[in-house]
Write an enzyme that holds these catalytic residues in place. Structure first.
Site, PDB file in Angstrom:
ATOM      1  N   SER A  69       0.756  -1.196   0.070  1.00  0.00           N
ATOM      2  CA  SER A  69      -0.077   0.090  -0.033  1.00  0.00           C
ATOM      3  C   SER A  69       0.875   1.385   0.008  1.00  0.00           C
ATOM      4  O   SER A  69       0.192   2.503  -0.336  1.00  0.00           O
ATOM      5  CB  SER A  69      -0.892   0.184   1.205  1.00  0.00           C
ATOM      6  OG  SER A  69      -0.373   0.137   2.478  1.00  0.00           O
ATOM      7  N   LYS A 106       0.914   4.454   6.851  1.00  0.00           N
ATOM      8  CA  LYS A 106       0.321   5.142   5.996  1.00  0.00           C
ATOM      9  C   LYS A 106       0.662   6.653   6.206  1.00  0.00           C
ATOM     10  O   LYS A 106       1.058   6.951   7.197  1.00  0.00           O
ATOM     11  CB  LYS A 106      -1.260   5.238   5.825  1.00  0.00           C
ATOM     12  CG  LYS A 106      -2.009   3.871   5.870  1.00  0.00           C
ATOM     13  CD  LYS A 106      -2.076   3.405   4.435  1.00  0.00           C
ATOM     14  CE  LYS A 106      -2.837   2.003   4.298  1.00  0.00           C
ATOM     15  NZ  LYS A 106      -2.098   0.836   4.763  1.00  0.00           N
TER      16      LYS A 106
END
Length: 148
Positions: A69, A106
């Site tokens: 990701s 993230k």
């Protein structure tokens, strides 16, 4: 070094001993990426990556990335992250977060309407953090160590 495994990240605690003789041998010459140059005279010393990458030993951990990701931010599967828990979370920093029982890494996106966890891969959707989420910003990524 202490190791703790979770579903998405494997955490490592750096050795905070005061032994200054630790570290790998460091040869202080420029390594040519072009034509080789003779290096008869060079200086050798010990180099500790902890000394270079860790600002706050008691608040710093390592974790191994699992997944894709964050590949557009340069964080690839199996990369080793250096995470400092003493740093303040801010907009646009890359953070290790605990979200609903799982760790994830993230980019923080702080906007008027709330906090988003922004992946750096077009195949993944941003995650809006709401009051219903169990959410903790666990630490800020300061460096990434890659295998070549």
């Amino acid at each position: 070094m202490l190791v703790k495994q979770t579903q998405n990240l494997t955490f490592f605690t750096p050795d905070i001993s005061e032994d200054t003789s630790s570290g790998a041998l460091f040869v202080d010459v420029g390594i040519s990426a072009g034509f080789p140059s003779p290096a008869d005279d060079f200086k050798e010393e010990r180099l500790s990556l902890d000394d270079m990458l860790v600002k706050n030993r008691l608040a710093t951990f390592y974790a191994r990335v699992s997944g894709q990701s964050m590949i557009d931010a340069g964080l690839d599967d199996n990369d080793l992250l250096v995470i400092d828990r003493s740093l303040e979370p801010e907009h646009n920093r890359i953070a290790v977060c605990f979200l609903d029982g799982e760790f994830t890494v993230k980019r923080l996106r702080v906007e008027k309407d709330g906090v988003w966890l922004q992946p750096e891969n077009a195949n993944y959707q941003p995650i809006k953090v709401t009051e219903e989420n169990e959410f903790v910003i666990w630490g800020i990524v300061t460096n990434v160590i890659k295998k070549v």
